[in-house]
Design a protein around this motif. Structure first.
Motif, PDB file in Angstrom:
ATOM      1  N   SER A 130       0.834  -1.196   0.000  1.00 51.81           N
ATOM      2  CA  SER A 130       0.000   0.000   0.000  1.00 51.81           C
ATOM      3  C   SER A 130       0.877   1.257   0.000  1.00 51.81           C
ATOM      4  CB  SER A 130      -0.910  -0.030   1.233  1.00 51.81           C
ATOM      5  OG  SER A 130      -1.511   1.216   1.425  1.00 51.81           O
ATOM      6  N   SER A 131       1.935   1.232   0.793  1.00 52.02           N
ATOM      7  CA  SER A 131       2.815   2.395   0.881  1.00 52.02           C
ATOM      8  C   SER A 131       3.542   2.653  -0.454  1.00 52.02           C
ATOM      9  CB  SER A 131       3.808   2.151   2.019  1.00 52.02           C
ATOM     10  OG  SER A 131       4.821   3.091   1.974  1.00 52.02           O
ATOM     11  N   LEU A 132       4.048   1.582  -1.072  1.00 53.92           N
ATOM     12  CA  LEU A 132       4.736   1.751  -2.370  1.00 53.92           C
ATOM     13  C   LEU A 132       3.769   2.306  -3.418  1.00 53.92           C
ATOM     14  CD1 LEU A 132       6.856  -1.545  -2.622  1.00 53.92           C
ATOM     15  CD2 LEU A 132       7.747   0.762  -2.278  1.00 53.92           C
ATOM     16  N   ARG A 133       2.557   1.756  -3.422  1.00 59.87           N
ATOM     17  CA  ARG A 133       1.564   2.202  -4.409  1.00 59.87           C
ATOM     18  C   ARG A 133       1.184   3.669  -4.204  1.00 59.87           C
ATOM     19  NH1 ARG A 133      -2.031  -0.719  -7.408  1.00 59.87           N
ATOM     20  NH2 ARG A 133      -3.464   0.940  -6.832  1.00 59.87           N
ATOM     21  N   LEU A 134       1.020   4.052  -2.935  1.00 62.75           N
ATOM     22  CA  LEU A 134       0.623   5.433  -2.653  1.00 62.75           C
ATOM     23  C   LEU A 134       1.709   6.418  -3.113  1.00 62.75           C
ATOM     24  CD1 LEU A 134      -1.606   7.184  -1.441  1.00 62.75           C
ATOM     25  CD2 LEU A 134      -0.484   6.998   0.785  1.00 62.75           C
ATOM     26  N   LYS A 135       2.969   6.029  -2.880  1.00 59.84           N
ATOM     27  CA  LYS A 135       4.057   6.899  -3.347  1.00 59.84           C
ATOM     28  C   LYS A 135       4.048   7.004  -4.868  1.00 59.84           C
ATOM     29  CE  LYS A 135       7.091   6.066   0.501  1.00 59.84           C
ATOM     30  NZ  LYS A 135       8.327   5.483   0.982  1.00 59.84           N
ATOM     31  N   CYS A 136       3.804   5.886  -5.542  1.00 62.33           N
ATOM     32  CA  CYS A 136       3.759   5.904  -7.017  1.00 62.33           C
ATOM     33  C   CYS A 136       2.587   6.764  -7.504  1.00 62.33           C
ATOM     34  CB  CYS A 136       3.622   4.490  -7.567  1.00 62.33           C
ATOM     35  SG  CYS A 136       5.070   3.492  -7.300  1.00 62.33           S
ATOM     36  N   PHE A 137       1.493   6.724  -6.775  1.00 59.01           N
ATOM     37  CA  PHE A 137       0.338   7.549  -7.128  1.00 59.01           C
ATOM     38  C   PHE A 137       0.688   9.029  -6.981  1.00 59.01           C
ATOM     39  CE2 PHE A 137      -3.944   9.188  -5.341  1.00 59.01           C
ATOM     40  CZ  PHE A 137      -4.345   9.653  -6.579  1.00 59.01           C
ATOM     41  N   LYS A 138       1.256   9.392  -5.809  1.00 57.85           N
ATOM     42  CA  LYS A 138       1.549  10.803  -5.558  1.00 57.85           C
ATOM     43  C   LYS A 138       2.639  11.342  -6.473  1.00 57.85           C
ATOM     44  CE  LYS A 138       0.265  10.975  -0.680  1.00 57.85           C
ATOM     45  NZ  LYS A 138       0.769  10.913   0.699  1.00 57.85           N
ATOM     46  N   ARG A 139       3.648  10.524  -6.746  1.00 57.68           N
ATOM     47  CA  ARG A 139       4.797  11.040  -7.500  1.00 57.68           C
ATOM     48  C   ARG A 139       4.641  10.922  -9.017  1.00 57.68           C
ATOM     49  NH1 ARG A 139       9.816   8.913  -3.725  1.00 57.68           N
ATOM     50  NH2 ARG A 139       8.833   9.555  -1.781  1.00 57.68           N
ATOM     51  N   TYR A 140       4.056   9.813  -9.467  1.00 55.24           N
ATOM     52  CA  TYR A 140       3.988   9.594 -10.922  1.00 55.24           C
ATOM     53  C   TYR A 140       2.557   9.562 -11.459  1.00 55.24           C
ATOM     54  CZ  TYR A 140       8.330   7.337  -9.275  1.00 55.24           C
ATOM     55  OH  TYR A 140       9.495   7.022  -8.627  1.00 55.24           O
ATOM     56  N   GLY A 141       1.582   9.624 -10.556  1.00 52.92           N
ATOM     57  CA  GLY A 141       0.188   9.454 -11.010  1.00 52.92           C
ATOM     58  C   GLY A 141      -0.028   8.055 -11.541  1.00 52.92           C
ATOM     59  N   GLU A 142       0.763   7.106 -11.011  1.00 51.10           N
ATOM     60  CA  GLU A 142       0.711   5.737 -11.544  1.00 51.10           C
ATOM     61  C   GLU A 142       0.887   4.717 -10.414  1.00 51.10           C
ATOM     62  OE1 GLU A 142       3.820   4.867 -14.321  1.00 51.10           O
ATOM     63  OE2 GLU A 142       2.824   3.064 -15.021  1.00 51.10           O
ATOM     64  N   PRO A 143      -0.174   4.516  -9.600  1.00 50.32           N
ATOM     65  CA  PRO A 143      -0.032   3.585  -8.474  1.00 50.32           C
ATOM     66  C   PRO A 143       0.391   2.185  -8.882  1.00 50.32           C
ATOM     67  CG  PRO A 143      -2.342   4.208  -8.833  1.00 50.32           C
ATOM     68  CD  PRO A 143      -1.510   5.121  -9.664  1.00 50.32           C
ATOM     69  N   ASN A 144      -0.064   1.736 -10.066  1.00 50.04           N
ATOM     70  CA  ASN A 144       0.206   0.353 -10.457  1.00 50.04           C
ATOM     71  C   ASN A 144       1.640   0.083 -10.887  1.00 50.04           C
ATOM     72  OD1 ASN A 144      -2.582  -0.020 -10.039  1.00 50.04           O
ATOM     73  ND2 ASN A 144      -2.510  -1.776 -11.421  1.00 50.04           N
ATOM     74  N   TRP A 145       2.478   1.120 -10.873  1.00 45.57           N
ATOM     75  CA  TRP A 145       3.889   0.843 -11.140  1.00 45.57           C
ATOM     76  C   TRP A 145       4.410  -0.169 -10.125  1.00 45.57           C
ATOM     77  CZ3 TRP A 145       8.705   1.118  -8.848  1.00 45.57           C
ATOM     78  CH2 TRP A 145       9.790   0.959  -9.718  1.00 45.57           C
TER      79      TRP A 145
END
Ligand SMILES: [Zn+2]
Length: 371
Positions: A130-145
């Motif tokens: 969840s934490s990795l996904r949230l960072k990807c969402f906030k930084r790249y607009g791409e949680p599924n990275w």
């Protein structure tokens, strides 16, 4: 800014890495190349590879790993093909979705029973994921990275642990959908360190807040290029050896019990693609905000490439599907990431590309469509 669309499909020039030649995109060119391939010859080549793998690894418990999603049609087809047509002893590896759908759970269970195979399900710690996904969402607009990394690295690390000589991936999306893969290649080892889903981002970039321990990351760690070079694990794309078609895969597996979605999702043309887990829907919607194309474009293009739909009809369908496009399973997404709906839209709108969208009512609409 006006989006320029491919003359023969619906892909836009905003798609990262997509090249155009005289107005025609790489995906269209690659799909026309696919139609001239001698698939019988390619299938024989695959048989030879399998025979050699079996001969060179007589003591291996399994001939190959088949990475499987959480009850998707393509994985089911892949596992069936490798077991029944290629006569392999397969081990299916599934990096479990943290929020599977009812359809996905039912389909993966039907698949295991129908194919009678061994499967390892790896569920990685929810707090870390969840934490990795949230960072990807906030930084790249791409949680599924984070999801893509989990699957590519997780499957490789599991194959290594069990000493299995071959990983059989599905289609090469960068070739078929016009990404950075200009030429079709059987070798899928690039998938592990350089591909259109992982791009140039790195796991290390997400560890700057010290909230995640190194010890929690074993299955997220990709092998280095040098490790892949000396490794005895071979990675191939099945889509190089057989004429891959998602709809044919669907028609094949539904005879054995695969069920399509129970409730239609917004922005989708077909009800049998990516229906196994909930978190990818928001990711697809964010892609639309960033680049002006989402599931509808991808699925309609696929129908155009396979000559099941004319471009003119596809454009009409695209407008309708995009108009009604909203993030499905949003409540689940918010609960998984422990954020509010307001926070979600605050972050999401930072990624809205205002060069290609214009205000319409209380939301946004694409400025121009293919003609
Ligand atoms: Zn095209």
């Amino acid at each position: 800014m006006t989006i320029i669309y491919c003359k023969t499909c619906l892909l836009p020039n905003t798609k990262p890495g997509l090249n155009f030649y005289k107005g025609i995109c790489a995906a269209c060119i690659n799909n026309s190349i696919k139609k001239k391939i001698d698939w019988g010859y390619r299938k024989k080549k695959l048989k030879k590879i399998i025979d050699k793998i079996k001969k060179d690894n007589p003591s291996a418990m399994y001939d190959c790993v088949v990475p499987i999603s959480n009850g998707g049609k393509d994985s089911w087809f892949q596992a069936s093909f490798m077991k029944n047509e290629m006569k392999c002893k397969i081990l299916c590896i599934n990096l479990s979705a943290h929020l599977p759908t009812i359809e996905g759970i039912s389909n993966i269970n039907s698949m295991i029973n129908s194919l009678n195979i061994d499967i390892i399900k790896l569920t990685l710690k929810p707090s870390v994921h969840s934490s990795l996904r949230l960072k990807c969402f906030k930084r790249y607009g791409e949680p599924n990275w984070a999801e893509h990394l989990m699957v590519f690295a997780g499957v490789y690390n599991a194959a290594k642990l069990f000493n299995i000589p071959l990983i059989v991936w599905g289609e090469d999306i960068s070739f078929e959908f016009g990404g950075s893969g200009k030429r079709q290649t059987p070798d899928a080892s690039n998938l592990l360190f350089k591909n259109d889903l992982l791009k140039k981002k790195k796991l290390e970039d997400l560890l700057d807040e010290k909230d995640i321990s190194e010890k929690d990351l074993f299955f997220y760690k990709l092998p280095s290029i040098s490790e892949i070079k000396v490794s005895r694990i071979k990675s191939i794309y099945l889509g190089y050896y057989i004429n891959w078609d998602g709809e044919k895969n669907y028609n094949f597996v539904k005879k054995f019990g695969f069920k399509k979605e129970l409730r239609p999702r917004s922005g989708h043309l077909v009800g049998y693609d990516n229906i196994d887990e909930k978190l990818c829907e928001v990711n697809g919607w964010l892609k639309f905000l960033k680049f002006g194309f989402g599931y509808a474009t991808d699925e309609l293009c696929y129908e155009i490439y396979n000559k099941r739909l004319s471009r003119t009809d596809a454009i009409e369908k695209l407008k309708k599907l995009n108009n009604d496009f909203h993030p499905d399973f949003l409540e689940d997404f918010l609960r998984f990431h422990k954020i509010s709906e307001n926070e979600f839209y605050d972050i999401a709108l930072r990624f809205l590309n205002k060069n290609i969208f214009e205000p319409k009512g209380n939301w946004w609409s694409l400025k121009n469509y293919p003609k």
